[in-house]
Design an enzyme around this catalytic site. Sequence first.
Site, PDB file in Angstrom:
ATOM      1  N   TYR A 141      -4.997  12.194   3.325  1.00  0.00           N
ATOM      2  CA  TYR A 141      -4.534  11.296   4.388  1.00  0.00           C
ATOM      3  C   TYR A 141      -3.035  11.477   4.614  1.00  0.00           C
ATOM      4  O   TYR A 141      -2.567  11.565   5.755  1.00  0.00           O
ATOM      5  CB  TYR A 141      -4.838   9.844   4.011  1.00  0.00           C
ATOM      6  CG  TYR A 141      -4.369   8.827   5.032  1.00  0.00           C
ATOM      7  CD1 TYR A 141      -5.193   8.449   6.086  1.00  0.00           C
ATOM      8  CD2 TYR A 141      -3.103   8.254   4.947  1.00  0.00           C
ATOM      9  CE1 TYR A 141      -4.766   7.527   7.026  1.00  0.00           C
ATOM     10  CE2 TYR A 141      -2.669   7.337   5.882  1.00  0.00           C
ATOM     11  CZ  TYR A 141      -3.506   6.974   6.915  1.00  0.00           C
ATOM     12  OH  TYR A 141      -3.071   6.064   7.846  1.00  0.00           O
ATOM     13  N   GLU A 146       0.826  -1.207   0.000  1.00  0.00           N
ATOM     14  CA  GLU A 146       0.000   0.000   0.000  1.00  0.00           C
ATOM     15  C   GLU A 146       0.861   1.258   0.000  1.00  0.00           C
ATOM     16  O   GLU A 146       0.571   2.227  -0.703  1.00  0.00           O
ATOM     17  CB  GLU A 146      -0.928  -0.003   1.213  1.00  0.00           C
ATOM     18  CG  GLU A 146      -2.028  -1.036   1.142  1.00  0.00           C
ATOM     19  CD  GLU A 146      -3.068  -0.840   2.225  1.00  0.00           C
ATOM     20  OE1 GLU A 146      -4.032  -0.087   1.991  1.00  0.00           O
ATOM     21  OE2 GLU A 146      -2.911  -1.437   3.307  1.00  0.00           O
ATOM     22  N   ASP A 151      -5.669  -2.713   9.152  1.00  0.00           N
ATOM     23  CA  ASP A 151      -6.452  -3.716   8.424  1.00  0.00           C
ATOM     24  C   ASP A 151      -5.824  -5.102   8.553  1.00  0.00           C
ATOM     25  O   ASP A 151      -6.517  -6.104   8.757  1.00  0.00           O
ATOM     26  CB  ASP A 151      -6.571  -3.337   6.949  1.00  0.00           C
ATOM     27  CG  ASP A 151      -7.424  -2.094   6.736  1.00  0.00           C
ATOM     28  OD1 ASP A 151      -8.104  -1.676   7.687  1.00  0.00           O
ATOM     29  OD2 ASP A 151      -7.395  -1.543   5.627  1.00  0.00           O
TER      30      ASP A 151
END
Length: 233
Positions: free
Chosen positions: A68, A7, A19
Site C-alpha cells: 500500500y 495509523e 474510515d
Amino acid sequence: KICQAAENEYTGARCGLLDQFSSLFGSENGLVYSDFRALTAAPVSIGPGACFIVADTHVKHSLVASEYNERRARCEEAAAAFGRLLDHPVKALRDVSLAEWTRHSPCLDPVAARRALHVVGENARVFQALDLLGRGDLGAFGRLMYESHESSIRNFENSCPELDFIVETARALPQALGARLSGGGFGGSAVILAAPENARAVGAAVAEGFLRRYGRPCDIRVIRPSACAALAP
C-alpha cells in the site's frame, strides 16, 4: 486527524481519512461525498431501492506489508512529475484531469503512470457518480463500480483472485447492479450493489460459486447505509 496519525505513525500505514469520515458522516440510505483536502463531507442519497452485499473473502491483508505504501509513493512521484509538466499547481493527483494524464503520461515512469491513472480515473468516477445518483440511475452507477474494480486490477494492482472472482460472479448475475473491492484491497471484502428484493439471491449465488471455486466459504452480509456513529442517549 488524530486517528489517521495513529495509523500513520504507529502502524506505518500511510492511509487517509476514509474510515474516519465514513464513521462520522454516514447517513441513512446514503453515501458520503468526502473532500479530504477541504475536510468536508456531504450525504448522497441512494434511496430505498438499493442495498449492498458485502462478501468477505477472509484473505488477510496488511496494508503495510501489501505494498500500500509503495502505491502511495508512486502516486506522489506521479503528482510531482505532473507538477513539472503542467502550467498550474499540482499538490496531488486530484489536480490532474484525465485529458492531462492522457497528454503527459508518456513522460512518466510506466508504473507510476498506471498508478496515477487509477487515482485520476477514480476521481472522475466520483463526479460521474454524483450526477448519476442525483438522477437516480443506479444501473449506470453500478457500471462505474465495475469500471473501478477493473482499474484496480489493471492500474493499481491492489486486488486478488478471490476478489476478482466475486466481482466477475456478480457481473454475470442480472440482478447484481455493480461490484468492486472495498477499502484498500489486497484481500478483505468486495461490495455488490443490488435492489433489496434481490440481495439475498445475489449473495447466495456468490457464496455458492465461491465455495465451489475455493473449497471454503465467504461470509455474506446484506447491509443498508446507516446513520453515523453517535453517543447513545
